[in-house]
Design a protein around this motif. Structure first.
Motif, PDB file in Angstrom:
ATOM      1  N   TRP A 140     -61.700 -19.744 -92.533  1.00  0.00           N
ATOM      2  CA  TRP A 140     -63.140 -20.030 -92.530  1.00  0.00           C
ATOM      3  C   TRP A 140     -63.486 -21.513 -92.742  1.00  0.00           C
ATOM      4  CZ3 TRP A 140     -65.026 -22.410 -96.851  1.00  0.00           C
ATOM      5  CH2 TRP A 140     -64.295 -22.289 -98.026  1.00  0.00           C
ATOM      6  N   GLY A 141     -62.576 -22.296 -93.335  1.00  0.00           N
ATOM      7  CA  GLY A 141     -62.907 -23.670 -93.681  1.00  0.00           C
ATOM      8  C   GLY A 141     -63.294 -24.525 -92.496  1.00  0.00           C
ATOM      9  N   TRP A 142     -62.610 -24.341 -91.353  1.00  0.00           N
ATOM     10  CA  TRP A 142     -62.885 -25.170 -90.178  1.00  0.00           C
ATOM     11  C   TRP A 142     -64.264 -24.885 -89.583  1.00  0.00           C
ATOM     12  CZ3 TRP A 142     -63.991 -23.126 -85.374  1.00  0.00           C
ATOM     13  CH2 TRP A 142     -63.685 -21.781 -85.167  1.00  0.00           C
ATOM     14  N   ARG A 143     -64.824 -23.693 -89.889  1.00  0.00           N
ATOM     15  CA  ARG A 143     -66.092 -23.292 -89.284  1.00  0.00           C
ATOM     16  C   ARG A 143     -67.303 -24.018 -89.878  1.00  0.00           C
ATOM     17  NH1 ARG A 143     -65.504 -18.570 -86.316  1.00  0.00           N
ATOM     18  NH2 ARG A 143     -63.500 -17.490 -86.605  1.00  0.00           N
ATOM     19  N   VAL A 144     -67.219 -24.364 -91.148  1.00  0.00           N
ATOM     20  CA  VAL A 144     -68.392 -24.894 -91.849  1.00  0.00           C
ATOM     21  C   VAL A 144     -68.924 -26.180 -91.212  1.00  0.00           C
ATOM     22  CG1 VAL A 144     -69.308 -25.647 -94.082  1.00  0.00           C
ATOM     23  CG2 VAL A 144     -67.612 -23.804 -93.977  1.00  0.00           C
TER      24      VAL A 144
ATOM     25  N   PRO B  23     -65.406 -15.530 -83.018  1.00  0.00           N
ATOM     26  CA  PRO B  23     -64.247 -14.811 -83.563  1.00  0.00           C
ATOM     27  C   PRO B  23     -62.943 -15.370 -82.998  1.00  0.00           C
ATOM     28  CG  PRO B  23     -65.331 -13.490 -81.890  1.00  0.00           C
ATOM     29  CD  PRO B  23     -66.217 -14.685 -82.131  1.00  0.00           C
ATOM     30  N   THR B  24     -61.852 -15.138 -83.701  1.00  0.00           N
ATOM     31  CA  THR B  24     -60.547 -15.623 -83.258  1.00  0.00           C
ATOM     32  C   THR B  24     -59.974 -14.705 -82.182  1.00  0.00           C
ATOM     33  OG1 THR B  24     -59.312 -14.357 -84.892  1.00  0.00           O
ATOM     34  CG2 THR B  24     -60.142 -16.517 -85.573  1.00  0.00           C
TER      35      THR B  24
ATOM     36  N   ALA C 173     -62.280 -14.368 -76.922  1.00  0.00           N
ATOM     37  CA  ALA C 173     -62.468 -15.528 -77.811  1.00  0.00           C
ATOM     38  C   ALA C 173     -62.168 -16.856 -77.109  1.00  0.00           C
ATOM     39  CB  ALA C 173     -61.614 -15.371 -79.066  1.00  0.00           C
ATOM     40  N   PRO C 174     -60.974 -17.049 -76.526  1.00  0.00           N
ATOM     41  CA  PRO C 174     -60.727 -18.342 -75.859  1.00  0.00           C
ATOM     42  C   PRO C 174     -61.615 -18.563 -74.635  1.00  0.00           C
ATOM     43  CG  PRO C 174     -58.882 -16.845 -75.513  1.00  0.00           C
ATOM     44  CD  PRO C 174     -59.747 -16.220 -76.554  1.00  0.00           C
ATOM     45  N   LEU C 175     -61.979 -17.489 -73.928  1.00  0.00           N
ATOM     46  CA  LEU C 175     -62.868 -17.648 -72.773  1.00  0.00           C
ATOM     47  C   LEU C 175     -64.258 -18.114 -73.217  1.00  0.00           C
ATOM     48  CD1 LEU C 175     -61.971 -14.538 -70.560  1.00  0.00           C
ATOM     49  CD2 LEU C 175     -61.330 -16.930 -70.214  1.00  0.00           C
TER      50      LEU C 175
ATOM     51  N   PHE D 266     -56.794 -19.868 -81.616  1.00  0.00           N
ATOM     52  CA  PHE D 266     -57.131 -19.259 -80.326  1.00  0.00           C
ATOM     53  C   PHE D 266     -55.953 -19.155 -79.358  1.00  0.00           C
ATOM     54  CE2 PHE D 266     -61.196 -21.150 -81.794  1.00  0.00           C
ATOM     55  CZ  PHE D 266     -61.952 -19.983 -81.850  1.00  0.00           C
ATOM     56  N   PHE D 267     -54.856 -19.911 -79.603  1.00  0.00           N
ATOM     57  CA  PHE D 267     -53.735 -19.915 -78.648  1.00  0.00           C
ATOM     58  C   PHE D 267     -52.372 -19.757 -79.322  1.00  0.00           C
ATOM     59  CE2 PHE D 267     -57.149 -22.696 -77.046  1.00  0.00           C
ATOM     60  CZ  PHE D 267     -57.499 -21.996 -75.901  1.00  0.00           C
ATOM     61  N   ALA D 268     -52.348 -19.174 -80.499  1.00  0.00           N
ATOM     62  CA  ALA D 268     -51.109 -19.086 -81.284  1.00  0.00           C
ATOM     63  C   ALA D 268     -50.021 -18.300 -80.569  1.00  0.00           C
ATOM     64  CB  ALA D 268     -51.399 -18.455 -82.638  1.00  0.00           C
TER      65      ALA D 268
END
Length: 438
Positions: free
Chosen positions: A196-200, A116-117, A125-127, A54-56
């Motif tokens: 996607w892995g972090w979402r599960v 979403p990213t 997304a970050p908001l 989100f902040f890359a």
């Protein structure tokens, strides 16, 4: 025999080993574990994922700072949740608020899993992430007060410290679940972890919430609240009542509680991030963090039982002194870039120091307030400390590190100052062990 009469009989014998008490303590523990799974899952993801997802575009150092800032937003919302849920918990009862807080938390966590990213949705997304973190904060702000009071107000006076620890122990248990879930899917998804892995683990929260609701709906309202209702006591605005009559208790409870939240943030949030950045293996760090949380659980229950024997104040002051002595050694170990260094640091800071601070704190805070405003007063002290201690600490420490060019001198001084303030606050607080709640 009605449920309140059964519980009164249990209180008279000093036993927690009754059917009703087992259900109540199990509800406090499991419900808190599920809500803190959701809340602390975010903390781990903030250390390892959100700065990249989100902040890359901010660059590594500032991206991590922004990620920790969204983490702080949830802690800022916790006092608000404590006030809102505390108000209704003191007016309509503890049980209803516990069920509502769990539903709100589940919604916020599952929604983060679908978010979403920034690359996909831009600034939206970050908001949205910030809004969902606020929702999480409000929910968990209402959770702790209800779970702790269900245990404290049902338990016999001689076992209140141990009973209240079941609500607090849900925190590290939830941290274990959240950390292991993120570590598992980091391993399973490999290079797709950030896709996607972090979402599960966030989406799995829906199943846990369903289990928690079934358990919570079966417990009875507390005898203390039922007695307040039966007496027909006039209750207007609990918050104003607390500020008028119990302001000192709020401030002292906040100062005392901040210490263990700072220890938690230093070791399990900032410590995780700096250990990985210093070269320690990410999966190894997460697994060690989970193992240390198990130790925190064990020490939490031990220190709670100890506080029933020698008093809350002695245990809390001793733990604060231990933390101050170990502060600089723990910082060196966390930043030396090795798994063994991080492991020793988190065992000392998270397992021992935080564990001894954590065990008695629920009973310590709850015992400072009368039944008519206990939910509001205890939540204000506890959640205010969570905002200051856990919410701002990673951001403050990241800023101190930048200001000192990577040196840990300022960070160590900050940590010791917080622990010293906690010890002083506890020292001037009347001992609550054995106090009549009504």
């Amino acid at each position: 025999m009605t449920a309140p009469t059964q519980l009164t009989a249990a209180a008279a014998t000093g036993s927690l080993n009754t059917k009703d008490m087992r259900r109540i303590l199990g509800s406090s523990f499991i419900g808190s574990a599920i809500e803190y799974y959701d809340f602390m899952l975010y903390a781990t993801a903030a250390s390892l994922v959100f700065d990249k997802v989100f902040f890359a575009n901010l660059g590594p150092g500032f991206a991590l700072f922004a990620s920790f800032a969204t983490l702080a937003v949830g802690y800022i919302a916790r006092p608000l949740g404590g006030v809102v849920f505390g108000h209704f918990g003191d007016i309509v009862g503890r049980k209803k608020m516990l069920v509502l807080s769990m539903l709100i938390m589940g919604f916020g966590t599952v929604a983060i899993g679908f978010l979403p990213t920034t690359a996909q949705a831009g600034i939206v997304a970050p908001l949205t992430l910030v809004v969902l973190r606020l929702i999480q904060g409000v929910a968990v702000g209402g959770e702790w007060g209800g779970a702790a009071l269900m245990a404290v107000e049902h338990a016999p006076a001689a076992r209140r410290g141990f009973a209240a620890a079941f609500a607090n122990a849900g925190g590290p248990a939830g941290a274990v679940l959240g950390t292991l879930a993120l570590s598992l899917f980091a391993a399973l998804s490999g290079k797709d972890f950030l896709v996607w892995g972090w979402r599960v683990p966030f989406l799995l929260s829906a199943l846990l919430i369903a289990v928690g609701l079934v358990i919570r709906l079966k417990v009875s309202e507390t005898p203390a609240f039922q007695r307040l209702e039966a007496a027909g006591a006039q209750r207007k605005v609990p918050l104003l009542d607390v500020l008028r009559h119990n302001k000192k208790s709020v401030l002292l409870g906040l100062a005392a509680t901040t210490a263990f939240y700072v220890c938690q943030a230093m070791t399990t949030v900032w410590g995780v991030s700096v250990a990985v950045e210093s070269g320690a293996d990410k999966n190894g760090v997460l697994n060690i963090k989970a193992a240390a949380a198990v130790l925190t659980l064990v020490v939490c229950f031990y220190s709670a039982r100890l506080s029933d024997r020698i008093g809350r104040n002695r245990v809390l002051i001793g733990a604060s002194i231990l933390g101050a002595v170990l502060a600089f050694p723990m910082l060196w170990l966390m930043t030396n870039g090795t798994l063994w260094g991080f492991g020793i640091a988190i065992v000392l800071g998270n397992g021992l120091v935080q564990g001894f601070l954590y065990g008695p704190i629920a009973a310590y805070v709850a015992e400072q307030f009368p039944t008519r405003n206990r939910y509001t007063g205890a939540s204000l002290a506890y959640q205010g400390a969570s905002m200051l201690g856990a919410g701002f600490t990673p951001m403050i420490v990241a800023g101190l590190s930048l200001a000192a060019g990577g040196s840990v001198g300022l960070i160590g001084a900050f940590w010791i100052a917080i622990l010293a303030a906690a010890a002083v606050a506890v020292r001037v607080t009347p001992e609550g062990k054995g106090r009549e709640l009504d």
